[in-house]
Design a protein around this motif. Structure first.
Motif, PDB file in Angstrom:
ATOM      1  N   SER A 242       0.825  -1.210   0.000  1.00  0.00           N
ATOM      2  CA  SER A 242       0.000   0.000   0.000  1.00  0.00           C
ATOM      3  C   SER A 242       0.855   1.254   0.000  1.00  0.00           C
ATOM      4  CB  SER A 242      -0.913   0.001   1.238  1.00  0.00           C
ATOM      5  OG  SER A 242      -0.125  -0.142   2.419  1.00  0.00           O
ATOM      6  N   GLY A 243       0.208   2.367  -0.329  1.00  0.00           N
ATOM      7  CA  GLY A 243       0.916   3.643  -0.366  1.00  0.00           C
ATOM      8  C   GLY A 243      -0.049   4.807  -0.375  1.00  0.00           C
ATOM      9  N   TYR A 244       0.491   5.987  -0.581  1.00  0.00           N
ATOM     10  CA  TYR A 244      -0.293   7.228  -0.618  1.00  0.00           C
ATOM     11  C   TYR A 244      -0.194   7.816  -2.017  1.00  0.00           C
ATOM     12  CZ  TYR A 244      -0.082   6.815   4.478  1.00  0.00           C
ATOM     13  OH  TYR A 244      -0.192   6.361   5.763  1.00  0.00           O
ATOM     14  N   VAL A 245      -1.332   8.187  -2.584  1.00  0.00           N
ATOM     15  CA  VAL A 245      -1.352   8.686  -3.953  1.00  0.00           C
ATOM     16  C   VAL A 245      -2.061  10.035  -4.043  1.00  0.00           C
ATOM     17  CG1 VAL A 245      -1.323   6.346  -4.901  1.00  0.00           C
ATOM     18  CG2 VAL A 245      -3.517   7.518  -4.575  1.00  0.00           C
ATOM     19  N   ALA A 246      -1.712  10.771  -5.086  1.00  0.00           N
ATOM     20  CA  ALA A 246      -2.383  12.018  -5.432  1.00  0.00           C
ATOM     21  C   ALA A 246      -2.609  11.996  -6.940  1.00  0.00           C
ATOM     22  CB  ALA A 246      -1.541  13.219  -5.015  1.00  0.00           C
ATOM     23  N   VAL A 247      -3.344  12.978  -7.420  1.00  0.00           N
ATOM     24  CA  VAL A 247      -3.628  13.051  -8.854  1.00  0.00           C
ATOM     25  C   VAL A 247      -2.816  14.175  -9.478  1.00  0.00           C
ATOM     26  CG1 VAL A 247      -5.402  13.499 -10.590  1.00  0.00           C
ATOM     27  CG2 VAL A 247      -5.921  12.070  -8.618  1.00  0.00           C
ATOM     28  N   GLY A 248      -2.137  13.845 -10.585  1.00  0.00           N
ATOM     29  CA  GLY A 248      -1.356  14.827 -11.307  1.00  0.00           C
ATOM     30  C   GLY A 248      -2.038  15.248 -12.592  1.00  0.00           C
ATOM     31  N   GLY A 249      -1.325  16.044 -13.362  1.00  0.00           N
ATOM     32  CA  GLY A 249      -1.874  16.585 -14.592  1.00  0.00           C
ATOM     33  C   GLY A 249      -2.039  18.085 -14.477  1.00  0.00           C
ATOM     34  N   ALA A 250      -2.429  18.715 -15.568  1.00  0.00           N
ATOM     35  CA  ALA A 250      -2.550  20.173 -15.607  1.00  0.00           C
ATOM     36  C   ALA A 250      -3.516  20.671 -14.539  1.00  0.00           C
ATOM     37  CB  ALA A 250      -3.025  20.610 -16.985  1.00  0.00           C
ATOM     38  N   GLY A 251      -3.007  21.520 -13.656  1.00  0.00           N
ATOM     39  CA  GLY A 251      -3.825  22.130 -12.629  1.00  0.00           C
ATOM     40  C   GLY A 251      -4.164  21.231 -11.458  1.00  0.00           C
ATOM     41  N   LYS A 252      -3.644  20.016 -11.430  1.00  0.00           N
ATOM     42  CA  LYS A 252      -3.972  19.082 -10.367  1.00  0.00           C
ATOM     43  C   LYS A 252      -2.960  19.164  -9.228  1.00  0.00           C
ATOM     44  CE  LYS A 252      -7.116  17.954 -13.244  1.00  0.00           C
ATOM     45  NZ  LYS A 252      -8.411  18.646 -13.154  1.00  0.00           N
ATOM     46  N   PHE A 253      -3.380  18.678  -8.055  1.00  0.00           N
ATOM     47  CA  PHE A 253      -2.625  18.868  -6.829  1.00  0.00           C
ATOM     48  C   PHE A 253      -1.186  18.368  -6.910  1.00  0.00           C
ATOM     49  CE2 PHE A 253      -1.431  17.362  -2.512  1.00  0.00           C
ATOM     50  CZ  PHE A 253      -1.399  18.592  -1.885  1.00  0.00           C
ATOM     51  N   ALA A 254      -0.987  17.177  -7.474  1.00  0.00           N
ATOM     52  CA  ALA A 254       0.365  16.625  -7.527  1.00  0.00           C
ATOM     53  C   ALA A 254       1.278  17.448  -8.422  1.00  0.00           C
ATOM     54  CB  ALA A 254       0.328  15.171  -8.014  1.00  0.00           C
ATOM     55  N   THR A 255       0.705  18.191  -9.342  1.00  0.00           N
ATOM     56  CA  THR A 255       1.494  19.036 -10.244  1.00  0.00           C
ATOM     57  C   THR A 255       1.711  20.426  -9.673  1.00  0.00           C
ATOM     58  OG1 THR A 255       0.652  17.829 -12.169  1.00  0.00           O
ATOM     59  CG2 THR A 255       1.580  20.020 -12.577  1.00  0.00           C
ATOM     60  N   THR A 256       0.675  20.970  -9.037  1.00  0.00           N
ATOM     61  CA  THR A 256       0.757  22.343  -8.548  1.00  0.00           C
ATOM     62  C   THR A 256       1.404  22.470  -7.179  1.00  0.00           C
ATOM     63  OG1 THR A 256      -1.447  22.225  -7.535  1.00  0.00           O
ATOM     64  CG2 THR A 256      -1.325  22.962  -9.839  1.00  0.00           C
ATOM     65  N   SER A 257       1.534  21.347  -6.448  1.00  0.00           N
ATOM     66  CA  SER A 257       1.997  21.431  -5.058  1.00  0.00           C
ATOM     67  C   SER A 257       3.156  20.479  -4.749  1.00  0.00           C
ATOM     68  CB  SER A 257       0.818  21.147  -4.113  1.00  0.00           C
ATOM     69  OG  SER A 257      -0.259  22.019  -4.360  1.00  0.00           O
ATOM     70  N   PRO A 258       4.242  20.542  -5.514  1.00  0.00           N
ATOM     71  CA  PRO A 258       5.358  19.620  -5.255  1.00  0.00           C
ATOM     72  C   PRO A 258       6.008  19.819  -3.896  1.00  0.00           C
ATOM     73  CG  PRO A 258       6.020  21.335  -6.801  1.00  0.00           C
ATOM     74  CD  PRO A 258       4.540  21.456  -6.635  1.00  0.00           C
ATOM     75  N   ASN A 259       6.093  21.056  -3.432  1.00  0.00           N
ATOM     76  CA  ASN A 259       6.717  21.302  -2.136  1.00  0.00           C
ATOM     77  C   ASN A 259       5.841  20.791  -0.991  1.00  0.00           C
ATOM     78  OD1 ASN A 259       8.805  22.519  -3.496  1.00  0.00           O
ATOM     79  ND2 ASN A 259       8.061  24.602  -3.166  1.00  0.00           N
ATOM     80  N   THR A 260       4.534  20.904  -1.167  1.00  0.00           N
ATOM     81  CA  THR A 260       3.608  20.373  -0.166  1.00  0.00           C
ATOM     82  C   THR A 260       3.763  18.866  -0.060  1.00  0.00           C
ATOM     83  OG1 THR A 260       2.019  22.143  -0.620  1.00  0.00           O
ATOM     84  CG2 THR A 260       1.182  20.180   0.490  1.00  0.00           C
ATOM     85  N   LEU A 261       3.833  18.207  -1.199  1.00  0.00           N
ATOM     86  CA  LEU A 261       3.984  16.755  -1.195  1.00  0.00           C
ATOM     87  C   LEU A 261       5.348  16.338  -0.631  1.00  0.00           C
ATOM     88  CD1 LEU A 261       2.300  15.800  -4.581  1.00  0.00           C
ATOM     89  CD2 LEU A 261       1.436  15.433  -2.270  1.00  0.00           C
ATOM     90  N   ALA A 262       6.376  17.112  -0.919  1.00  0.00           N
ATOM     91  CA  ALA A 262       7.696  16.812  -0.358  1.00  0.00           C
ATOM     92  C   ALA A 262       7.682  16.952   1.162  1.00  0.00           C
ATOM     93  CB  ALA A 262       8.750  17.730  -0.971  1.00  0.00           C
ATOM     94  N   ALA A 263       6.961  17.955   1.659  1.00  0.00           N
ATOM     95  CA  ALA A 263       6.838  18.141   3.107  1.00  0.00           C
ATOM     96  C   ALA A 263       6.095  16.966   3.733  1.00  0.00           C
ATOM     97  CB  ALA A 263       6.112  19.451   3.397  1.00  0.00           C
ATOM     98  N   PHE A 264       5.055  16.493   3.055  1.00  0.00           N
ATOM     99  CA  PHE A 264       4.316  15.317   3.525  1.00  0.00           C
ATOM    100  C   PHE A 264       5.241  14.102   3.557  1.00  0.00           C
ATOM    101  CE2 PHE A 264       1.869  11.470   2.668  1.00  0.00           C
ATOM    102  CZ  PHE A 264       0.893  11.536   3.646  1.00  0.00           C
ATOM    103  N   GLN A 265       6.030  13.929   2.518  1.00  0.00           N
ATOM    104  CA  GLN A 265       6.961  12.805   2.451  1.00  0.00           C
ATOM    105  C   GLN A 265       7.938  12.829   3.621  1.00  0.00           C
ATOM    106  OE1 GLN A 265       8.462  13.672  -1.472  1.00  0.00           O
ATOM    107  NE2 GLN A 265       7.255  12.046  -2.451  1.00  0.00           N
ATOM    108  N   ARG A 266       8.475  13.997   3.922  1.00  0.00           N
ATOM    109  CA  ARG A 266       9.461  14.102   4.999  1.00  0.00           C
ATOM    110  C   ARG A 266       8.833  13.790   6.358  1.00  0.00           C
ATOM    111  NH1 ARG A 266      11.036  18.647   1.836  1.00  0.00           N
ATOM    112  NH2 ARG A 266       9.871  20.052   3.215  1.00  0.00           N
ATOM    113  N   GLY A 267       7.653  14.346   6.615  1.00  0.00           N
ATOM    114  CA  GLY A 267       6.984  14.103   7.891  1.00  0.00           C
ATOM    115  C   GLY A 267       6.626  12.640   8.079  1.00  0.00           C
ATOM    116  N   LEU A 268       6.107  12.019   7.020  1.00  0.00           N
ATOM    117  CA  LEU A 268       5.736  10.615   7.109  1.00  0.00           C
ATOM    118  C   LEU A 268       6.965   9.726   7.268  1.00  0.00           C
ATOM    119  CD1 LEU A 268       3.441   8.510   6.957  1.00  0.00           C
ATOM    120  CD2 LEU A 268       3.838   8.432   4.480  1.00  0.00           C
TER     121      LEU A 268
END
Length: 341
Positions: A242-268
């Motif tokens: 199992s893992g944690y996923v987000a949705v990418g693509g134009a205007g999507k969270f995984a594309t617009t928020s790389p630093n947010t996701l990196a922060a989540f990765q570090r905390g987890l």
């Protein structure tokens, strides 16, 4: 298991993958994926700053997410500038739907669901973090006492309970049996929720069951069930579950928020590195998975990964390809979320 154990039917998102694919397709074709202007999104806090400080993460009531709750309780996400809200979902399907329709930013899920959806190009899933890989004892084929199902070669013709076809609960044991030259075509796979498998074995309605923790331990305690073989062994040893996923693509969270996701990765990752300490992780089992303290002390603690490696998760896609769940080849490396600052 923030909810009662009856929700275990959906544990790890082990639901019929064809049905999930149709649901994903219907959701993806509706109103924008992860659309809308959520508070804090796209605010951009300068170089290295998180783009969205408050995020919602959909989780299931399973042992896999114990480090996630540890990260919340210990303030590891807050150290990274994140306010993380845990949203307990009823099933893997609702978790996936939530990340598609924008109700969630990140979703916890078993890998087969997003891999299948990605292979069908129903959405652009990005794997944000690895959750759990099965150690010996985590996913086990068990049988009731005095059963004639005692060894792998006894499997043909037996009634074996699983949560759903084309899920980890049948693909993993079939992979192990294949390496042992055991015929699987005559196995009668019986779909049942995890909580119903132990009573079904007790009543003699099935000859065995494919269980994951804490149900492996529970079956041994309540029924005196005996292990027939480990479903996470040989070709499936240490397989990522199992893992944690987000949705990418134009205007999507995984594309617009790389630093947010990196922060989540570090905390987890900080919490997952501490998950080998039973003193820290067992209270999460009891508090959030609602496992009784006595059982929590016996549950096998599997591997909580602190890194995200495509070649490891590729094993799941390859397993699905081997049994025709995924047609063609899926390159998991294209799904790995690249770290921001």
């Amino acid at each position: 298991m923030l909810r009662s154990v009856t929700t275990r039917r959906s544990f790890l998102g082990r639901l019929p993958l064809a049905a999930l694919a149709l649901t994903v397709l219907a959701t993806a074709s509706g109103c924008g994926l992860l659309g809308g202007d959520d508070e804090g999104s796209g605010s951009g806090q300068g170089a290295g700053g998180v783009e969205k400080a408050k995020i919602k993460v959909g989780v299931l009531p399973v042992v896999d997410v114990a480090p996630f709750y540890l990260a919340i309780e210990q303030g590891y996400f807050k150290e990274q500038g994140l306010d993380v809200e845990a949203v307990v979902m009823a099933s893997g399907q609702t978790s996936i739907n939530g990340v598609l329709n924008g109700d969630l930013d990140i979703a916890f899920t078993a890998y087969p669901a997003p891999l299948l959806a990605q292979s069908k190009q129903l959405a652009e899933f990005k794997i944000v973090a690895d959750a759990l890989s099965a150690k010996p004892g985590h996913m086990v084929v068990v049988a009731p006492p005095n059963s004639s199902f005692r060894k792998p070669s006894d499997a043909p013709g037996k009634r074996i309970a699983i949560t759903a076809r084309r899920s980890f609960t049948d693909l993993a044991p079939m992979s192990v049996l294949k390496t042992l030259d055991v015929e699987t075509s005559t196995i009668n796979w019986v779909e049942l929720p995890f909580p119903e498998m132990i009573p079904a074995m007790e009543r003699g309605e099935v000859d065995g069951a494919v269980l994951v923790e804490p149900w492996v331990t529970t079956a041994m305690k309540q029924l005196g069930a005996t292990p027939v073989f480990d479903a996470a062994s040989g070709p499936t040893a240490e397989i990522p579950m199992s893992g944690y996923v987000a949705v990418g693509g134009a205007g999507k969270f995984a594309t617009t928020s790389p630093n947010t996701l990196a922060a989540f990765q570090r905390g987890l990752a900080k919490a997952q590195a501490e998950a080998t300490d039973r003193a820290k992780i067992e209270p999460m089992f009891v508090k959030y998975a609602k496992i009784d303290p006595q059982t929590a002390q016996l549950v096998t603690i599997s591997t909580y990964s602190t890194s995200l490696e495509a070649n490891r998760i590729q094993r799941v896609a390859n397993l699905m390809e081997d049994f025709g769940v995924i047609k063609g080849h899926l390159d998991v490396s294209t799904m790995i979320q690249k770290s921001g600052r």
